[in-house]
Motif scaffolding. Structure first.
Motif, PDB file in Angstrom:
ATOM      1  N   ASN C 157       0.810  -1.221   0.000  1.00 15.39           N
ATOM      2  CA  ASN C 157       0.000   0.000   0.000  1.00 15.39           C
ATOM      3  C   ASN C 157       0.844   1.273   0.000  1.00 15.39           C
ATOM      4  OD1 ASN C 157      -2.434   1.414   0.041  1.00 15.39           O
ATOM      5  ND2 ASN C 157      -2.341   1.627   2.284  1.00 15.39           N
ATOM      6  N   ARG C 158       1.677   1.396  -1.009  1.00 11.08           N
ATOM      7  CA  ARG C 158       2.332   2.682  -1.273  1.00 11.08           C
ATOM      8  C   ARG C 158       2.075   3.017  -2.741  1.00 11.08           C
ATOM      9  NH1 ARG C 158       8.304   2.856  -0.494  1.00 11.08           N
ATOM     10  NH2 ARG C 158       8.058   5.049   0.049  1.00 11.08           N
ATOM     11  N   PRO C 159       0.793   3.137  -3.098  1.00 19.10           N
ATOM     12  CA  PRO C 159       0.463   3.246  -4.537  1.00 19.10           C
ATOM     13  C   PRO C 159       1.124   4.439  -5.221  1.00 19.10           C
ATOM     14  CG  PRO C 159      -1.467   3.709  -3.158  1.00 19.10           C
ATOM     15  CD  PRO C 159      -0.412   3.174  -2.254  1.00 19.10           C
ATOM     16  N   ASP C 160       1.324   5.548  -4.482  1.00 18.83           N
ATOM     17  CA  ASP C 160       1.977   6.710  -5.108  1.00 18.83           C
ATOM     18  C   ASP C 160       3.455   6.450  -5.365  1.00 18.83           C
ATOM     19  OD1 ASP C 160       2.097   6.523  -2.327  1.00 18.83           O
ATOM     20  OD2 ASP C 160       2.827   8.582  -2.165  1.00 18.83           O
ATOM     21  N   LYS C 161       4.029   5.444  -4.741  1.00 17.42           N
ATOM     22  CA  LYS C 161       5.428   5.071  -4.981  1.00 17.42           C
ATOM     23  C   LYS C 161       5.495   3.760  -5.764  1.00 17.42           C
ATOM     24  CE  LYS C 161       7.195   8.356  -2.346  1.00 17.42           C
ATOM     25  NZ  LYS C 161       7.904   9.499  -2.967  1.00 17.42           N
ATOM     26  N   LYS C 162       4.455   3.459  -6.506  1.00 11.58           N
ATOM     27  CA  LYS C 162       4.390   2.188  -7.245  1.00 11.58           C
ATOM     28  C   LYS C 162       4.634   0.982  -6.323  1.00 11.58           C
ATOM     29  CE  LYS C 162       5.916   4.395 -11.494  1.00 11.58           C
ATOM     30  NZ  LYS C 162       7.015   4.621 -12.416  1.00 11.58           N
ATOM     31  N   ASN C 163       4.221   1.146  -5.068  1.00 14.91           N
ATOM     32  CA  ASN C 163       4.412   0.105  -4.049  1.00 14.91           C
ATOM     33  C   ASN C 163       5.866  -0.351  -3.915  1.00 14.91           C
ATOM     34  OD1 ASN C 163       1.637   0.044  -3.397  1.00 14.91           O
ATOM     35  ND2 ASN C 163       1.210  -1.330  -5.118  1.00 14.91           N
ATOM     36  N   GLY C 194      -3.496  -0.235  -6.255  1.00 17.96           N
ATOM     37  CA  GLY C 194      -3.227   0.716  -7.339  1.00 17.96           C
ATOM     38  C   GLY C 194      -2.798   0.033  -8.623  1.00 17.96           C
ATOM     39  N   GLU C 195      -2.027   0.758  -9.427  1.00 18.01           N
ATOM     40  CA  GLU C 195      -1.668   0.278 -10.766  1.00 18.01           C
ATOM     41  C   GLU C 195      -0.601  -0.821 -10.747  1.00 18.01           C
ATOM     42  OE1 GLU C 195      -2.921   1.573 -13.888  1.00 18.01           O
ATOM     43  OE2 GLU C 195      -4.434   2.179 -12.411  1.00 18.01           O
TER      44      GLU C 195
END
Lengths: 395, 395, 395
Positions: C157-163, C194-195
């Motif tokens: 769960n660090r979607p803004d850091k591409k996990n 996320g992506e």
């Protein structure tokens, strides 16, 4: 280390021999004796007979025939010794030269005698051929075991029970493999009679167990299983599975211990171990990840995924899939070709591959049987079996 | 442990530098000395020359150039020290700050000198480029060995014999691999000259053997084979097979010891061991089941199944198949890219993968050579060889 | 050893019970006591209530219900003991017979009481059901960890850091796996928010390192990595990766230690180790060649080949690929089915497969971490990292 050409086909002996008769001088005058004239006629007749020989008599015999023919028609060896590098010419020269000063008469007689012995050996063989070539191995209840064309075929034969493997059948398969290991066959084949290859362990093996005997029965079942799988691990010749229909449980896992697997497109491959509260056997916990990678193996062995024949082929569990209509014909043609290959080369090569992990396989087999013993005594397994039988008997 | 982005492309140094010139103040007035004016002109010229540099001079040099440029144009480092987490800014700050109180004049001179040395180094390199880049390794009869672009190419060169491997060639391949292990190349490549990759063991190796010498020859042959295969096991860099045409016997089994295998669609893969009364080598008895699963391996190693390039690719023996018309072009473009990767990383990674089973591979190699020695002395092998040569010489 | 039928479906308890009520005699006359009449009414009501039971109460309870019903309606067991082979009939007979001379009244009361307890147990369970079924595990910063339907889901769960996996996240994944190993779940699942699935090791882990601390940091990093990978090796339940998008570096190599891998068609698989001057980890140097053969493994691990989901599936790294639009729905339906299988069978089977190479895997992990420590201190790695950050920060 291997041949310098891509395809090496064995021509029949006759094809190869057709070159030679040309060099026979067809006219012989001024014969010195009646015996000799007879001998000459016999000699010519022998040459004709030789053309009718159907089987290759082997290189040694062919060299002998060559030498006698040369000696008979040209006398003692008079050509220069060939160079060391010309393997075949040298072999022929050696054979001819080895006859020394043998007279042409004697050479003709020897030649005639040799051809005659070849012809009669072959016709004796033919007579044998007209009697049933297939020899049947008696004494089996759950199997049909036959040997033909250097192939011992072990056929599961409880078609009305989907060839489910009961205790008797476990024992008989062990025995049939021991027999096949010792007989003259080059390869052994496993297949099923009827619609199924086999539906695996006959669950009725579990149905006749008193609670008080559970532990004893589980222990004995594991011992039987261990011996059964062990007999596949130790089998010394190429062992080929001809999967004619659905295969379940242990009959699927054992494919990993067979050397080659051919399947009808009607075959399926299912190992519902966890569904029955059980665990993998047949060395599948070691061999399936090796064959298809751990992810694909786990889907089968942990999560009961059932494969079609095409899927099993893509994963390397099966070599090739055939339409059911031509399955038997195509596969047996291939097996006959395999069984005509040098027998010792095949056995030695199979053992080379197998010995590399025989110790490991036996250890895996023991480990699997131990885990399975515990499983058989677990509530999960008991519940799954009751559910299975309830469903069957419409409780 | 790896990068946080999917694709990391190396931009050329020039692209990256184009950001910087913008911050150069283009007007310089009131020069204090002629030497300084020259120095300023040289400085500007150096900035222009730097744009023409074709190769990235490396991070250390780039930081030095950055620092000198800042010192020359702005004087001693005057910006606050960046935070610990900003790796790149900190590296640049450190570089600038390390110049201390170096005068702007001296910084300009240092900068100019550094650019000048880079330019002359590159043009010296270019001159080298116009001379043949490819260095050829002499002293080989059966191979062509060259090094170019960090790639040592070992090419089988008996095209009229389908690149069959005779004793001389076994020896030369061992030597070429030993040389390639020590030279500066990043990767080594095996390929064949002409239509064939190689037809495998030259069976003429067997043809010059007196019956009395059979045992001795078999023993020596096995020793040579063991050393030969051992040199593949121990090779310390990535070794890539470029299979330009049919491959037979040991040239197929050795693919399991190569790290990557590219094939033309004209390539085929054939290991007719049992057909020749022999048994598998090249560690194939261990590696082929690992690569493709035991069933598919046995069809090749026991039953002489010949694969097309596409089949070999589906089984994982080959990485990728190319149309023969574009094969060389596509493969070599890829190999050049591989050879430009960090050399030590590649060597260390290959060794990490190989060391895990080096001991096992040497044991397998020994075992295979032992079995093969017995095979070479067997009637099955002798008969198969006589048949092979008879066919060749139309006995 | 397995079932004699291809497909064994668990019917719900209600379906199976519907056979039974038919045999209840619906008219009861001449009751002898009021208590008994109540008991009879309750008995009939209990029979109706039983039909409403949603969950199978288990075989033991069902046999008890059967026995009490028979005893209540027919009195003591009066049928002949079934044959040993009829497992289910015998279980039912045993249950009934075990009630001995229990009176019909008491049997009715026992039956009624038992049904009542089942109903209230189920409705208590339902109340629980109306509260959120999903239990969330607190205390994580970089993960979302929940348990539902016997599945513990660990979501990066660090979607803004591409996990990307920073040090905190390495620690938290280790903890989450330890928790999941001990909780009541049947299987555990790894996936990304996320992506991205995850972009692998967060290279910022390298950015805050003083040259003087390099050795210490490399050593500590290797220790963390070893513990992290070790927690995958030792995980005792089925561990399934649900790869929702691109996976890079260690998140790819760890797939070899997951038991099953499902992927969206948006997923890609990239291990650019040599490109970053590094070397393979996560036991990939051992497991990838096992899964896909050495040639295909080397293209990924040495030469940075990036795979599509379909390619990864063909190589056996991924079990199945789903269109992204239906990915979550299809996969979670399957996972729920897996999580309903006998829990101990799954755990024991997974451990059977894993234990076979646990020792080897830990040795490989150590070896990989050792090699990687050296790599991290190498110029190749440093240069690659500087280039990476330069590119990111547009130096």
């Amino acid at each position: 280390m291997l041949a310098g050409t891509a395809a090496i086909k064995k021509k029949t002996f006759i094809e190869k021999r057709q070159v030679q008769p040309v060099c026979i001088s067809s006219v012989h005058l001024h014969m010195t004796a009646a015996t000799m004239q007879v001998s000459q006629k016999d000699f010519e007749k022998a040459q004709e007979q030789l053309k009718l020989l159907k089987n290759d008599p082997g290189n040694e015999t062919k060299l002998k025939l060559y030498a006698l023919f040369k000696q008979a028609t040209e006398g003692p060896c008079n050509s220069p010794k060939p160079g060391m590098l010309d393997f075949v010419k040298k072999a022929k020269w050696d054979a001819w030269n080895s006859l020394g000063s043998l007279s042409q008469d004697n050479a003709r007689q020897e030649y005639t005698k040799l051809v005659s012995s070849l012809i009669s050996a072959e016709s004796a063989g033919k007579k044998k051929d007209t009697s049933p070539k297939e020899s049947s191995h008696g004494g089996y209840e759950t199997l049909i075991v036959t040997t033909d064309n250097n192939i011992t075929k072990i056929m599961f034969n409880r078609p009305d029970k989907k060839n489910a493997i009961n205790h008797k059948m476990y024992r008989e398969i062990i025995n049939a493999l021991q027999e096949a290991a010792k007989d003259d066959s080059t390869i052994a084949v496993l297949t099923g009679n009827g619609e199924y290859y086999t539906s695996g362990n006959d669950l009725n093996n579990f149905s006749n167990i008193q609670p008080s005997e559970m532990k004893k029965m589980a222990k004995e079942g594991a011992e039987l299983l261990k011996e059964f799988v062990g007999s596949f691990i130790d089998f010394p010749k190429p062992l080929i599975a001809v999967v004619n229909g659905p295969a379940i449980g242990i009959s699927v896992t054992l494919l990993g211990l067979c050397d080659v697997v051919y399947a009808s497109d009607k075959a399926t491959f299912h190992t519902p171990f966890s569904q029955l509260g059980q665990s993998p056997e047949g060395c599948s916990s070691y061999l399936f990840p090796k064959i298809m990678g751990s992810a694909k193996a786990n889907e089968m062995l942990l999560f009961n995924k059932k494969l079609t024949a095409a899927e099993a082929c893509a994963l390397g569990l099966v070599n090739e899939v055939f339409p059911d209509s031509t399955f038997q014909k195509e596969v047996w043609a291939r097996l006959k070709a395999y069984a005509s290959l040098p027998k010792n080369s095949l056995a030695v090569s199979k053992q080379l591959l197998r010995n590399m992990e025989k110790e490991k396989l036996h250890a895996v087999n023991s480990q699997e049987c131990e885990v399975l013993t515990e499983r058989w005594l677990s509530d999960e397994c008991l519940n799954a079996l009751v559910t299975f039988f309830q469903r069957k008997s419409k409780l």
